[in-house]
Each structure stands twice: as structure tokens, then as C-alpha cells.
Design an enzyme around this catalytic site. Structure first.
Site, mmCIF file in Angstrom:
data_model
loop_
_atom_site.group_PDB
_atom_site.id
_atom_site.type_symbol
_atom_site.label_atom_id
_atom_site.label_comp_id
_atom_site.label_asym_id
_atom_site.label_seq_id
_atom_site.Cartn_x
_atom_site.Cartn_y
_atom_site.Cartn_z
ATOM 1 N N CYS A 159 34.219 7.321 2.446
ATOM 2 C CA CYS A 159 35.553 6.798 2.148
ATOM 3 C C CYS A 159 35.956 5.841 3.259
ATOM 4 O O CYS A 159 36.568 6.243 4.251
ATOM 5 C CB CYS A 159 36.540 7.964 2.034
ATOM 6 S SG CYS A 159 38.121 7.517 1.310
ATOM 7 N N CYS A 353 41.240 -1.412 -6.407
ATOM 8 C CA CYS A 353 41.644 -0.914 -5.098
ATOM 9 C C CYS A 353 42.608 -1.880 -4.425
ATOM 10 O O CYS A 353 42.387 -3.085 -4.433
ATOM 11 C CB CYS A 353 40.423 -0.699 -4.205
ATOM 12 S SG CYS A 353 40.825 0.043 -2.604
#
Length: 428
Positions: A159, A353
């Protein structure tokens, strides 16, 4: 009557409950097992860590919402899944049986894999709101006594977006406080290049992020393996393409935030044929475990192979929209099974995103998230920061209202040709 159980009440588990309800027949029961009654919006943790949000701003008590929706909420947490018995052992010793189980637990944070890493060691974290609140206290100490900062993600991390976000949000706040000139900043990452993101880049994320770092006077180390952390010092090995140690760095710091590697949670880790050696749940194209076909998994707990070999291990992120596509497909497939039909829905794993940098940001669209892609786009601008703020407010409103995808969201996504479910020909 069918017993449908969801373990986890984060982003994936909460949305899973909302999307499952319309799929249930009269008499079916839905239970959500969570660790505590409170949902918190993880993407806002970087803001909490520097004081732009208070934890109460991003937390929602799920008790009344789930009760209103007719969902049984158990807040003691899951201790162990027993798939051969169709049973979940709860943390207080009780058990709950299921006909269908959805694992939506998120990850366990593997701070212990590197000496000195994590909130119990010498670095901060933004993976949980508790960590972010602790990081805020440490940030105020930095502001009172400025010194070097080291931000990044360690070997095995998957991540990377939040690490970049926090780097630039922190940099923005330091500038606002007129402290930036007293704080050297270094970004340390296991990625083979800046902007890889565990996805081999999206659009020109490499160029965009490198340019941003140069403009903000941030140094970086890629192919980095963190050997250990002591008070005020991090030892980092820079790995060459052949796996040898190219260079060892001793990085002093007054403040550090390093994202850890993830592994599967103890409730499922080590169950043969359910999880991989790292503890992530193995699923097929329908989000269904091949060995235990009444078990589905969604979100960060799902096993996804890396996009390619890298000198330092790099995992694949599970972004928000990608997770939402898993949720929608799983709800549809459980609905089909309840009706006596075979599951056919496949998630697109498309990714949208918004990475906030404090006063600007980077957005990217990957269709699908894993290359090769049909759409591979990224862009930078002040609008990304504003969009991220708006999205936070919108998403928290959805959770409070008990909605997953309002009609106007479906309409907008359709107009943008961004789908959650693959168009699959019959028989494939």
C-alpha cells in the site's frame, strides 16, 4: 433460512453488508462480525496524523445503522474460522454458524518483521486511526524540535499511495508552519522506482511523483530494504538488480512514518487451501475460494500475485474502487447461490485513485488495476486535493445512510464508462 456472515466492518465489510441485503430472501439472516462498533474512514488517516482532522470527524458508530438495516452486528471480533465445520469462533469463546461466509477482515500489520518498526518501536504508522492519533502527537514534537524526516514503505509493503500522500501532506504542513527549511526529508521505498505503486506505474506516475519530489526537495531511495530501526536512526540496504547489497544507508531521523508489510489475520492465516503462505485468502474469478466454495473474500485480505519480479519484494495494493468491484460481484454471486443459480459475476478490479498532497495531488485511472490495461491514465493538479475532500464527505455520508451505490453514482460511473462488473459471455 440461510445464515450469511461477514467478518470485518471496514470499507469492504460494511459495503458488503449494504449490498448483500437486497440479495437475501425472506427469512435469510445477515450477521457482521467486527472488532468494536466503530467504522473509521482509513483514507483520512494522513490528515488525522497532522491535525487536519480529528478522529471523531472520520468515525461512525455502526450499531444503530446496522440495527436499522436489519443486520445483526457482533462486536467481539473473530478468533478463528473453521471452514470444515462452517463455523466462526468468536473472540469471547462463542461461535456462529454460517451457510455463506465473506472474509473482509483487512490485513494484520507485520511490524514485528523488522526490528524497531512501528508504533511500539521507533516509527509511526497511519494504517489505523489509533496509529494516526499517536503520529499526530509525535508530529507536534517534531514541530517543537525540527529535524530530519524519513517517510516510506518497507519491503513486502503493498500500500504505497498513503506513504506518498503522507510525505507531501507533511511537507505542506511544515511549509505552512514555516518549518520546512529546518526539516530534511527522505522517502524510502521498496519499489523499484518512484511511482511504481506496486502496479508497475499507472500512466506517468513515475514522472509526476519524481517531479513533485524534486520540486519539494525530497530525496529518495528505491529498492530499499529496511534492516532495522533504532531510536533516531534507520538502517536501509539499497538492493541491486542481482539481489546484492548495492549500498547501506544510515539515516538519522527526528520523525519517521513507515508503512509495514501486510499479512492475513490470525482468524484465517494457516488454514490449508483457504489461504496462501502469507495468510491471504485464495479466490477465483468470482471472489470464491476454490476449496471451500461457500467462502468468499474481498478487500485487502485477498491473495493477489505481484505484477512482476522486483529486487525487493513489493505487493499489489487493493484500492477503494477495486474493492468495491469485489463487493458488488460477491453480493451478486451469493444472491445467485441463494436462488439456486451458479455464480457468474466477475469484478473488473478497475482502480480510481485520488492521492492528496495537501495543496495539490495526483489522480489515476487504471482499467483494470493489474496490467496490461485498457485505460492507463494519471494527472496532477489542485483539483485532486479538492476532489479528495469532497469524496471523504460523500463516502462518510453513504456509510451513515447505509448505502453502497446511490443511483446518481451508478449514473455517473456509467457515463464515464467505469464498470464494477465485467461483461462476460454466457459459458465463460
Amino acid at each position: 433460512m440461510a445464515e450469511v456472515v461477514v467478518i470485518g466492518a471496514g470499507l469492504s465489510g460494511t459495503l458488503m453488508a449494504y449490498e448483500l441485503l437486497p440479495q437475501l430472501r425472506k427469512g435469510d439472516r445477515l450477521t457482521v462480525v467486527s472488532q468494536g462498533p466503530v467504522y473509521h474512514f482509513v483514507p483520512s488517516n494522513p490528515w488525522v496524523a497532522i491535525g487536519w482532522r480529528k478522529r471523531g470527524d472520520i468515525e461512525i458508530d455502526l450499531v444503530d445503522i446496522m440495527k436499522r438495516k436489519g443486520v445483526r452486528l457482533l462486536t467481539q471480533g473473530a478468533q478463528r474460522v473453521h471452514p470444515t465445520e462452517n463455523r466462526v469462533e468468536l473472540a469471547d469463546g462463542a461461535s456462529i454458524d454460517y451457510d455463506y461466509l465473506v472474509v473482509a477482515t483487512g490485513p494484520e500489520l507485520a511490524f514485528d518483521e523488522i526490528p524497531g518498526l512501528g508504533p511500539d518501536g521507533h516509527t509511526q504508522s497511519i494504517c489505523h486511526v489509533d496509529h494516526a492519533a499517536h503520529a499526530k502527537d509525535a508530529f507536534e514534537q517534531l514541530a517543537a524540535n525540527p529535524g530530519p524526516v524519513v517517510i516510506g514503505a518497507v519491503q513486502g509493503a503493498s500500500c504505497f499511495g498513503p506513504a506518498y500522500e503522507f510525505l507531501f501532506i507533511l511537507e505542506t504542513e511544515l511549509r505552512r508552519r514555516k518549518l520546512r527549511d529546518r526539516v530534511p526529508m527522505t522517502f524510502v521505498t521498496s519499489e523499484p522506482y518512484i511511482g511504481h505503486l506496486g502496479l508497475d506505474g499507472v500512466g506517468d506516475t513515475k514522472g509526476l511523483l519524481e517531479s513533485e519530489m524534486r520540486e519539494k526537495h525530497v530525496k529518495w531511495i528505491t529498492n530499499a530494504r529496511v534492516k532495522g530501526v533504532e531510536q533516531g536512526k534507520m538502517t536501509v540496504e539499497e538492493i541491486a538488480d542481482d539481489g546484492s547489497i548495492h549500498k547501506t544507508h544510515e539515516l538519522p531521523f527526528a520523525y519517521s512514518m513507515m508503512l509495514p508489510a501486510f499479512r492475513g489475520v490470525g482468524a484465517v492465516r494457516g488454514i490449508e487451501k483457504l489461504t496462501n503462505p502469507r495468510g491471504f485468502v485464495i479466490v477465483d474469478k468470482h471472489q470464491r475460494n476454490p476449496e471451500y466454495p461457500n467462502i468468499f473474500a474481498i478487500g485487502v485480505c485477498v491473495a493477489i500475485a505481484p505484477v512482476g519480479a522486483t529486487p525487493v519484494p513489493v505487493g499489489v495494493p487493493k484500492t477503494g474502487f477495486m474493492i468495491e468491484s469485489m463487493v458488488t460481484a460477491t453480493a451478486m454471486n451469493i444472491g445467485s447461490l441463494l436462488k439456486g443459480q451458479a455464480p457468474v459475476a466477475q469484478p473488473t478490479w478497475n482502480a480510481i485513485c485520488l492521492a492528496d498532497f495537501g495543496d495539490t495531488g495526483v489522480a489515476f485511472l487504471a482499467q483494470p488495476q493489474i496490467p496490461p490495461r485498457n485505460v492507463n491514465w494519471s494527472s496532477k493538479g489542485e483539483w485532486v486535493h479538492l476532489a479528495k475532500v469532497a469524496f471523504e464527505k460523500y463516502f462518510l455520508r453513504k456509510i451513515r445512510r447505509g448505502e453502497s451505490e446511490p443511483f446518481y453514482e451508478r449514473f455517473l460511473l456509467d457515463k464515464l464508462n467505469i464498470a464494477k462488473i465485467k461483461e462476460v459471455k454466457t459459458g465463460t
